[in-house]
Motif scaffolding. Structure first.
Motif, PDB file in Angstrom:
ATOM      1  N   ALA A   9      40.826  33.989  49.792  1.00  0.00           N
ATOM      2  CA  ALA A   9      40.450  35.291  49.230  1.00  0.00           C
ATOM      3  C   ALA A   9      41.521  36.338  49.492  1.00  0.00           C
ATOM      4  O   ALA A   9      41.241  37.520  49.595  1.00  0.00           O
ATOM      5  CB  ALA A   9      39.123  35.736  49.806  1.00  0.00           C
ATOM      6  N   VAL A  12      41.859  39.727  47.426  1.00  0.00           N
ATOM      7  CA  VAL A  12      40.756  40.666  47.642  1.00  0.00           C
ATOM      8  C   VAL A  12      40.929  41.364  48.978  1.00  0.00           C
ATOM      9  O   VAL A  12      40.725  42.564  49.106  1.00  0.00           O
ATOM     10  CB  VAL A  12      39.403  39.928  47.590  1.00  0.00           C
ATOM     11  CG1 VAL A  12      38.265  40.896  47.869  1.00  0.00           C
ATOM     12  CG2 VAL A  12      39.214  39.261  46.242  1.00  0.00           C
ATOM     13  N   TRP A  91      39.633  48.421  40.497  1.00  0.00           N
ATOM     14  CA  TRP A  91      39.708  46.962  40.704  1.00  0.00           C
ATOM     15  C   TRP A  91      39.063  46.247  39.522  1.00  0.00           C
ATOM     16  O   TRP A  91      38.170  46.786  38.865  1.00  0.00           O
ATOM     17  CB  TRP A  91      39.015  46.578  42.020  1.00  0.00           C
ATOM     18  CG  TRP A  91      37.548  46.899  42.079  1.00  0.00           C
ATOM     19  CD1 TRP A  91      36.984  48.120  42.331  1.00  0.00           C
ATOM     20  CD2 TRP A  91      36.454  45.994  41.847  1.00  0.00           C
ATOM     21  NE1 TRP A  91      35.616  48.040  42.287  1.00  0.00           N
ATOM     22  CE2 TRP A  91      35.263  46.743  41.988  1.00  0.00           C
ATOM     23  CE3 TRP A  91      36.365  44.624  41.543  1.00  0.00           C
ATOM     24  CZ2 TRP A  91      33.993  46.170  41.832  1.00  0.00           C
ATOM     25  CZ3 TRP A  91      35.100  44.067  41.396  1.00  0.00           C
ATOM     26  CH2 TRP A  91      33.934  44.832  41.538  1.00  0.00           C
ATOM     27  N   LEU A  95      38.718  39.658  40.074  1.00  0.00           N
ATOM     28  CA  LEU A  95      39.301  39.540  41.407  1.00  0.00           C
ATOM     29  C   LEU A  95      38.227  39.089  42.403  1.00  0.00           C
ATOM     30  O   LEU A  95      38.500  38.323  43.326  1.00  0.00           O
ATOM     31  CB  LEU A  95      39.880  40.890  41.823  1.00  0.00           C
ATOM     32  CG  LEU A  95      40.568  40.990  43.186  1.00  0.00           C
ATOM     33  CD1 LEU A  95      41.773  40.073  43.274  1.00  0.00           C
ATOM     34  CD2 LEU A  95      41.001  42.428  43.444  1.00  0.00           C
ATOM     35  N   ALA A  96      37.008  39.561  42.188  1.00  0.00           N
ATOM     36  CA  ALA A  96      35.924  39.236  43.123  1.00  0.00           C
ATOM     37  C   ALA A  96      35.113  38.020  42.687  1.00  0.00           C
ATOM     38  O   ALA A  96      34.467  37.382  43.519  1.00  0.00           O
ATOM     39  CB  ALA A  96      34.995  40.452  43.264  1.00  0.00           C
ATOM     40  N   TYR A 101      41.646  33.977  39.867  1.00  0.00           N
ATOM     41  CA  TYR A 101      42.317  35.242  40.186  1.00  0.00           C
ATOM     42  C   TYR A 101      42.245  35.524  41.683  1.00  0.00           C
ATOM     43  O   TYR A 101      43.239  35.794  42.326  1.00  0.00           O
ATOM     44  CB  TYR A 101      41.660  36.407  39.425  1.00  0.00           C
ATOM     45  CG  TYR A 101      41.839  36.340  37.937  1.00  0.00           C
ATOM     46  CD1 TYR A 101      42.974  36.868  37.341  1.00  0.00           C
ATOM     47  CD2 TYR A 101      40.860  35.772  37.119  1.00  0.00           C
ATOM     48  CE1 TYR A 101      43.142  36.817  35.960  1.00  0.00           C
ATOM     49  CE2 TYR A 101      41.020  35.722  35.748  1.00  0.00           C
ATOM     50  CZ  TYR A 101      42.153  36.243  35.164  1.00  0.00           C
ATOM     51  OH  TYR A 101      42.315  36.199  33.821  1.00  0.00           O
ATOM     52  N   GLY A 102      41.047  35.454  42.212  1.00  0.00           N
ATOM     53  CA  GLY A 102      40.810  35.905  43.583  1.00  0.00           C
ATOM     54  C   GLY A 102      41.456  35.027  44.627  1.00  0.00           C
ATOM     55  O   GLY A 102      41.714  35.474  45.750  1.00  0.00           O
ATOM     56  N   GLU A 103      41.742  33.760  44.281  1.00  0.00           N
ATOM     57  CA  GLU A 103      42.321  32.869  45.278  1.00  0.00           C
ATOM     58  C   GLU A 103      43.840  32.841  45.246  1.00  0.00           C
ATOM     59  O   GLU A 103      44.471  32.154  46.035  1.00  0.00           O
ATOM     60  CB  GLU A 103      41.739  31.455  45.105  1.00  0.00           C
ATOM     61  CG  GLU A 103      40.290  31.410  45.543  1.00  0.00           C
ATOM     62  CD  GLU A 103      39.700  30.015  45.539  1.00  0.00           C
ATOM     63  OE1 GLU A 103      40.452  29.057  45.251  1.00  0.00           O
ATOM     64  OE2 GLU A 103      38.503  29.893  45.801  1.00  0.00           O
ATOM     65  N   GLY A 177      29.936  40.716  41.007  1.00  0.00           N
ATOM     66  CA  GLY A 177      31.182  41.302  41.505  1.00  0.00           C
ATOM     67  C   GLY A 177      30.930  42.595  42.274  1.00  0.00           C
ATOM     68  O   GLY A 177      31.507  42.821  43.337  1.00  0.00           O
TER      69      GLY A 177
END
Ligand SMILES: *[C@@H]1O[C@H](CO)[C@@H](O)[C@H](O)[C@H]1NC(C)=O
Ligand SMILES: *[C@@H]1O[C@H](CO)[C@@H](O)[C@H](O)[C@H]1NC(C)=O
Ligand SMILES: *[C@@H]1O[C@H](CO)[C@@H](O)[C@H](O)[C@H]1NC(C)=O
Length: 554
Positions: A9, A12, A91, A95-96, A101-103, A177
């Motif tokens: 993560a 984030v 944001w 992303l969440a 994306y988030g990783e 999210g």
């Protein structure tokens, strides 16, 4: 770097602050916000005026902009030194909620976009980059703004991020999210608010499917400490439908609305109309669609407004004085667009210059000191809970310069810092604009003739000492010496050729003339209940801070 976040993560956590830093609390605490009718207040019920600046983190790289140019701590210090007490940090939902994306690590995110120069800059400037905690160290509050779903530049009607049900905008994913971000920041003191979604728009938008209340409940459930901020339709220009469909939340005292106001929402009117008439019409429209909620007991945050800081956009220039007059008049909470001097990547262009940015392209200092200074005039609260120190008085505010009319020796009246304002008294009935020095006398504002400095005098009865607010905008302060009701042929308060002295000149551009700019003659009579002495104490501290900042060039 110590792996505070699970490697997965990573992005984030970067946007955030690393989870392990939650315990590093800022020494001087930021307030926990709630609402009291239209005001945002702290734990003690005293007003907190949100004077924020937008800082995007929602574009493809998914990292707060500028970290390739300056250390995050230096940018956070600059935000505070410029007098902003808050950042609206944007944001993207994915992303969440989306591992692809988030990783990503920051390096992967930038490499994927071929942003090798930016990545090198980030590595040089920001080996450690926790945006929210850096802001916290400077007591800067943060509002997390869900700007769109799929990372990228915002906003168009057809980008798939506009309204519930659009390609990238599944309401369930959005709620998930919001919950995740709310929970992640629940222990972070300086995250004081979350705005639920930026600029709803597009062909699908409608009031029936306005799911803001779902989002509000989700955020409040996960972090009851934050203020939840609800936005309207049509690029957040329109909250009129709330009038007939009041929001129904399970909680109270923790919700506010936001509205956006730019010149390009009314390009036609600013471009081809008379500026006074355009200002009057457009301000009334913003009031009808959004600011009416203030009277219904809701805070309404002007969470995006701003101009091309190069000064060459005529529409922006006319709009600014008009919007600043309204913002001062209502003593609004606001967030300027924008902080960033540049973007890593926007709409396919690397290192794109942001001409609306407060900072220059190198993020090394203000892009335009006078444009910044006139925004700073809107930072200090004038009234509200805890600020009822003296009976209401009038401030003569000059919106286009962000200055106020002050008494001086020669010339007798000059534009200067609003924090040094006189306590003026305006009686519309007697048409008298007077200032009361502490000796108990009363001095009236007087016109001395075209091109001559305005004066103060004990004689208040004649036509040269009677003042009316004229033109559609009511931003012209005109003598009553003319028979013409609309101010034609009258003298209006104006700024002298030196750019500082307050003079009177024939009233200009009152109507019809679509090409002339009336703004040097625009003054807004704003109500304040702050003790004048207290203002001056505050001022004594502010320039010093700014001066230090300039010397160190952060
Ligand atoms: C990055 O560069 C590679 C190799 O030059 C190219 O194939 C790819 O399309 C580029 N990606 C982007 C997002 O520009
Ligand atoms: C508000 O919501 C609650 C809970 O969902 C519901 O019971 C109530 O009837 C609603 N009130 C109005 C006026 O819609
Ligand atoms: C700075 O902003 C002011 C106010 O908009 C404008 O008049 C001026 O031209 C700008 N100056 C520069 C150098 O961009």
């Amino acid at each position: 770097m110590k792996p505070c976040c699970p490697a997965a993560a990573w992005l984030v956590c970067v946007l955030a602050l690393l989870a392990c830093r939650r315990h590093e609390r800022a020494a001087a605490a930021v307030p926990t916000l709630s609402t009291a009718s239209r005001w945002v207040v702290d734990e003690g019920g005293s007003r907190v005026k949100l004077a924020c600046v937008n800082w995007p983190s929602h574009l493809e790289p998914m990292l707060a902009e500028g970290l390739s140019k300056r250390p995050v701590g230096a940018i956070a210090a600059a935000v505070a030194a410029m007098g902003f007490n808050c950042v609206r940090l944007t944001w993207p939902t994915f992303l969440a909620t989306d591992a692809s994306y988030g990783e990503l690590t920051v390096a992967q995110s930038f490499q994927r976009l071929n942003l090798t120069e930016s990545l090198a800059g980030i590595r040089a400037n920001n080996p450690d980059f926790a945006v929210v905690s850096s802001l916290g160290k400077h007591d800067v509050m943060v509002i997390l703004d869900n700007h769109l779903s799929k990372p990228g530049w915002c906003c168009s009607n057809t980008d798939g991020n506009g309204f519930f049900g659009d390609t990238y905008f599944d309401p369930d994913v959005w709620v998930a999210g919001l919950k995740k971000m709310a929970a992640m920041f629940a222990g972070v003191d300086n995250v004081v608010g979350m705005s639920l979604r930026n600029e709803l728009r597009g062909p699908r938008q409608n009031a029936n499917d306005w799911y803001m209340q779902l989002g509000a409940e989700a955020v409040h459930g996960a972090n009851p400490r934050v203020l939840v901020i609800l936005s309207g339709l049509s690029f957040d220009n329109d909250l009129a439908f709330i009038n007939s469909r009041p929001v129904n939340l399970s909680f109270s005292g923790k919700a506010a609305f936001e509205v956006h106001w730019y010149s390009f929402s009314n390009s036609q009117e600013w471009g081809s109309g008379n500026a006074n008439q355009a200002c009057a019409r457009i301000t009334a429209g913003v009031a009808r669609r959004a600011l009416y909620l203030l009277d219904k007991g809701w805070p309404v945050i002007l969470s995006e407004f701003g101009v091309d800081n190069r000064g060459g956009n005529t529409n922006d220039n006319r709009y600014y004085g008009c919007a600043a007059a309204a913002a001062a008049d209502l003593d609004m909470d606001w967030a300027l667009w924008a902080l960033q001097g540049s973007y890593y990547l926007r709409e396919g262009v690397r290192d794109l210059d942001e001409v609306y940015g407060v900072l220059d392209r190198a993020w090394s200092g203000p892009r335009n000191a006078s444009a910044l200074s006139r925004v700073q005039a809107l930072q200090r609260p004038l009234r509200g809970p805890g600020l009822d120190q003296v009976p209401p008085y009038t401030v003569l505010f000059h919106p286009v310069t962000g200055t106020c009319v002050l008494r001086r020796r020669s010339p007798p009246l000059e534009l200067g810092p609003c924090s040094e304002t006189e306590a003026w008294a305006y009686s519309a009935q007697e048409q008298r604009l007077a200032v009361a020095p502490r000796d108990g006398s009363s001095l009236c504002l007087r016109a001395e003739g075209a091109g001559k400095p305005a004066s103060l005098g004990a004689s208040c009865g004649d036509a040269m000492a009677r003042w009316r607010l004229v033109s559609d905008s009511k931003l012209h302060v005109a003598t009553s010496s003319s028979a013409a009701v609309d101010g034609d042929g009258a003298l209006c308060l104006d700024v002298g050729a030196d750019g500082r002295s307050v003079v009177t000149n024939p009233c200009r551009c009152l109507s019809a003339d679509n090409s002339c700019d009336p703004q040097s003659q625009w003054f807004k009579l704003v109500t304040s209940t702050r003790s004048v002495a207290a203002e001056q104490t505050m001022l004594a501290q502010l320039p010093l801070k700014l001066k230090n900042w300039k010397i160190r060039s952060f």
